[in-house]
Write a protein that holds these residues in place. Structure first.
Motif, PDB file in Angstrom:
ATOM      1  N   GLU A 537       0.619  -1.211   0.037  1.00 54.39           N
ATOM      2  CA  GLU A 537      -0.032  -0.216   0.052  1.00 54.39           C
ATOM      3  C   GLU A 537       0.950   1.268   0.025  1.00 54.39           C
ATOM      4  O   GLU A 537       1.653   1.315   0.679  1.00 54.39           O
ATOM      5  CB  GLU A 537      -1.095   0.056   1.143  1.00 54.39           C
ATOM      6  N   GLU A 539       0.807   5.705  -0.207  1.00 52.68           N
ATOM      7  CA  GLU A 539      -0.022   6.800   0.564  1.00 52.68           C
ATOM      8  C   GLU A 539      -0.946   7.520  -0.194  1.00 52.68           C
ATOM      9  O   GLU A 539      -2.139   7.681   0.150  1.00 52.68           O
ATOM     10  CB  GLU A 539       0.783   7.864   0.978  1.00 52.68           C
ATOM     11  N   TYR A 540      -0.947   7.114  -1.728  1.00 51.77           N
ATOM     12  CA  TYR A 540      -1.750   7.718  -2.774  1.00 51.77           C
ATOM     13  C   TYR A 540      -1.703   6.945  -3.904  1.00 51.77           C
ATOM     14  O   TYR A 540      -0.689   6.347  -3.988  1.00 51.77           O
ATOM     15  CB  TYR A 540      -1.420   9.150  -2.997  1.00 51.77           C
ATOM     16  N   ALA A 541      -2.713   7.199  -4.963  1.00 53.76           N
ATOM     17  CA  ALA A 541      -2.591   6.487  -6.308  1.00 53.76           C
ATOM     18  C   ALA A 541      -1.228   6.818  -6.966  1.00 53.76           C
ATOM     19  O   ALA A 541      -0.824   7.936  -7.129  1.00 53.76           O
ATOM     20  CB  ALA A 541      -3.802   6.846  -7.208  1.00 53.76           C
ATOM     21  N   THR A 542      -0.443   6.153  -7.378  1.00 56.50           N
ATOM     22  CA  THR A 542       0.730   6.197  -8.021  1.00 56.50           C
ATOM     23  C   THR A 542       1.101   4.953  -8.981  1.00 56.50           C
ATOM     24  O   THR A 542       0.653   4.015  -8.982  1.00 56.50           O
ATOM     25  CB  THR A 542       1.925   6.601  -7.058  1.00 56.50           C
ATOM     26  N   LYS A 556      -0.956   4.254 -11.605  1.00 57.46           N
ATOM     27  CA  LYS A 556      -2.179   5.122 -10.993  1.00 57.46           C
ATOM     28  C   LYS A 556      -2.717   4.246  -9.882  1.00 57.46           C
ATOM     29  O   LYS A 556      -4.225   4.156 -10.120  1.00 57.46           O
ATOM     30  CB  LYS A 556      -3.143   5.793 -11.786  1.00 57.46           C
ATOM     31  N   SER A 558      -2.965   2.613  -5.629  1.00 55.71           N
ATOM     32  CA  SER A 558      -2.584   3.070  -4.193  1.00 55.71           C
ATOM     33  C   SER A 558      -1.974   1.563  -3.667  1.00 55.71           C
ATOM     34  O   SER A 558      -1.277   1.631  -2.671  1.00 55.71           O
ATOM     35  CB  SER A 558      -3.528   3.794  -3.191  1.00 55.71           C
ATOM     36  N   LYS A 577       8.047   9.726  -5.070  1.00 58.24           N
ATOM     37  CA  LYS A 577       7.341  10.900  -4.639  1.00 58.24           C
ATOM     38  C   LYS A 577       7.817  12.197  -4.734  1.00 58.24           C
ATOM     39  O   LYS A 577       9.039  12.286  -4.455  1.00 58.24           O
ATOM     40  CB  LYS A 577       6.859  10.638  -2.813  1.00 58.24           C
TER      41      LYS A 577
END
Length: 578
Positions: A537, A539-542, A556, A558, A577
């Motif tokens: 996991e 922290e955000y969609a990436t 895109k 997470s 990031k």
């Protein structure tokens, strides 16, 4: 931090008085007179700790090769040499399992650590039974003198409870550093080459010169050259070279320095073989049984891996201390050695009759290490095959795993040994996960898949980074892999952080030169693990990438799921990031 210190009720044993020092418990033995013989099983007290028995654990060993995992009811030795096996015999095989130095219990996503934060004179350990964790001191049947209050100070203890394993360890190291400040404040671990896993005891001066000649161009980041076991004429005579070094070790070291590299050397400072000059000339310098006979290591523990029998130097003797200082000072100031790999250190703690009658093995070992440090000056001291907690504050770096071998079982074993101790890196000392070995030898081979796992484990570990391969035999995979490991070290010195005791996943942040951060996600299956699916996991969609190839494996999202096959398996992914 989401951690609580000393949150568990402690009930002292009979004759134990407890005081509080720096948020640590200090047990003292209260005596009826000014002298007391302490047993090897002196109970300090008990922590009330209800358990089911299925809780996951990790406990340390007295010496480097011992750690215990598994569960409370079914403890499992991590390495080959538990403290109570038929060779090491530090405590009886039929005794309750001992957890030296510290014990961590994982229970309902909460981590409880029981730990000794000092080891000045006595080794401390824990046992689990009767719904409690019991604390003990190994008094070594030593006759101890006490102060005017008839109190004998033992070793400091702490308990820490928290929901973050990393934070629990951080608090533990802070408490340890109060009692044993770090010897090494340097932040950069050595990068280099070690002769042992290329040539073993058959190393020659020509072998060293050949490998140093390969440390230029793309390989110029290989800065340290470690001449390991095999250069000396006899175990114990460290200043006398073998016939494979006819021009002496000083000449070899001078050649290393002329190439712009830093020389390092191996020695086993506390042992000597019967043929050595030091043993023949100074039999009074060695530990004895209580009947007066010279103590052979094999009579009380593992006898050693070659040139046996091993006799043990009595480091409580002032002349032995002076000898150790002289040997190391000669190597440092006359030869130019900048790092000392001190092997077989555990043998310096063996119990026996010494010059100082009230001296424990722990105290004797610390006196010996202090004498070595006096001769070493600012040079690095690397402990190997060492007693773990007796070495606190006395070494710059510490081997934390067994010897590497080119096979899947050993790669799996030393990865776990390293990861269970990786929290110690830069907190207590620089960890040494042992050498990077990525090419086959004639008599030691494995498959490419195993080398990939070994590479991933060292990428996660950090710490000392030494190649153990003959550099002339490097293929493109070995060279490029090592150079990527070097680059990782240049970006961060930290070890990857594991979130639980299963050692399945870990994370590590690599700060990049453009200001962005490459977040690494490690996934490991060990030799006996079943197939499983692991959810990662962010922290955000990436976007997600494979670390070694750079290929994008998902866009895109997470989360990313990896299907792990049974047995040895590993993956390293990353996100970026800004």
């Amino acid at each position: 931090m989401s951690c609580i210190l000393n949150a568990i009720v402690f009930q002292p044993a009979a004759q134990i008085v407890i005081s509080l020092q720096h948020e640590q418990l200090l047990p003292c033995y209260q005596l009826d007179n000014h002298s007391q013989i302490l047993s090897s099983h002196t109970r300090v007290g008990r922590f009330t700790f209800p358990y089911k028995g299925t809780e996951t654990i990790i406990g340390d060993g007295f010496q480097m090769l011992a750690q215990t995992g598994g569960t409370i009811d079914q403890p499992v030795a991590i390495g080959r040499c538990p403290d109570n096996n038929s060779e090491y015999r530090i405590y009886p095989q039929d005794a309750p399992n001992r957890y030296y130095n510290y014990l961590v219990i994982e229970q309902n996503k909460t981590f409880t650590l029981f730990g000794f934060t000092s080891c000045r004179r006595f080794a401390g350990y824990f046992e689990i039974y009767d719904q409690a964790v019991h604390a003990f001191i190994d008094g070594e049947s030593c006759q101890c003198q006490v102060d005017e209050s008839d109190l004998l100070a033992l070793e400091n203890i702490i308990t820490i409870v928290g929901t973050s394993l990393d934070e629990v360890y951080q608090l533990f190291t802070q408490a340890i550093n109060v009692n044993h400040p770090k010897r090494n404040q340097q932040l950069v671990s050595p990068i280099g080459w070690c002769s042992w896993y290329a040539y073993y005891a058959g190393v020659s001066a020509q072998d060293i010169d050949l490998n140093v000649s390969r440390m230029d161009g793309d390989n110029s980041a290989i800065e340290w050259v470690l001449l390991d076991d095999g250069y000396q004429a006899y175990m114990g005579d460290w200043l006398t070279p073998s016939d494979r070094f006819t021009n002496g070790i000083k000449t070899v070291i001078a050649n290393i320095k002329q190439q712009g590299k830093k020389p390092a050397i191996w020695l086993a400072p506390f042992i000597a073989e019967p043929s050595s000059t030091i043993f023949k000339q100074h039999p009074e310098w060695f530990v004895r049984h209580h009947n007066g006979e010279l103590l052979k290591a094999e009579t009380v523990t593992y006898g050693g891996w070659r040139c046996t029998p091993w006799y043990i130097l009595d480091t409580s003797h002032p002349q032995v201390q002076a000898h150790l200082t002289h040997v190391v000072k000669t190597m440092r100031e006359e030869w130019g050695v900048e790092l000392f790999k001190l092997d077989a250190n555990y043998w310096g703690t063996l119990k026996g009759q010494r010059y100082q009658r009230d001296c424990t093995g722990v105290t004797a070992y610390r006196l010996g290490m202090e004498a070595i440090a006096k001769g070493a000056g600012t040079a690095w001291l690397l402990g190997c095959n060492a007693p773990m907690w007796p070495s606190l504050g006395l070494v710059d770096a510490m081997r934390v795993s067994d010897d590497v071998e080119r096979n899947d079982h050993r790669f799996s074993q030393i990865a776990q040994e390293t990861f269970y101790r990786s929290w110690q890196h830069l907190s207590l000392w620089h960890i040494d996960p042992d050498c990077v070995t990525l090419v086959d030898l004639v008599n030691q081979k494995t498959d490419h898949h195993s080398y990939l796992f070994h590479r991933d484990a060292l990428l996660a570990a950090g710490g000392l980074l030494l190649s153990g391969d003959p550099l002339a035999q490097w293929n493109s995979f070995a060279q490029q892999s090592f150079l990527r490991l070097v680059h990782r070290q240049q970006l961060t010195q930290h070890a990857a952080v594991f979130k639980d005791l299963r050692l399945t996943t870990a994370e590590l942040a690599l700060p990049l030169t453009d200001g962005s951060v490459q977040q690494l996600y490690f996934v490991f299956n060990y030799i006996d693990d079943a197939e499983q699916e692991i959810l990662l996991e962010a922290e955000y969609a990436t976007d997600w990438f494979d670390f070694w190839s750079g290929a994008c494996v998902a866009k895109k999202t997470s989360t990313y799921t990896i299907a792990m096959e049974s047995g040895l398996e590993s993956h390293v992914l990353y996100t970026v990031k800004a």
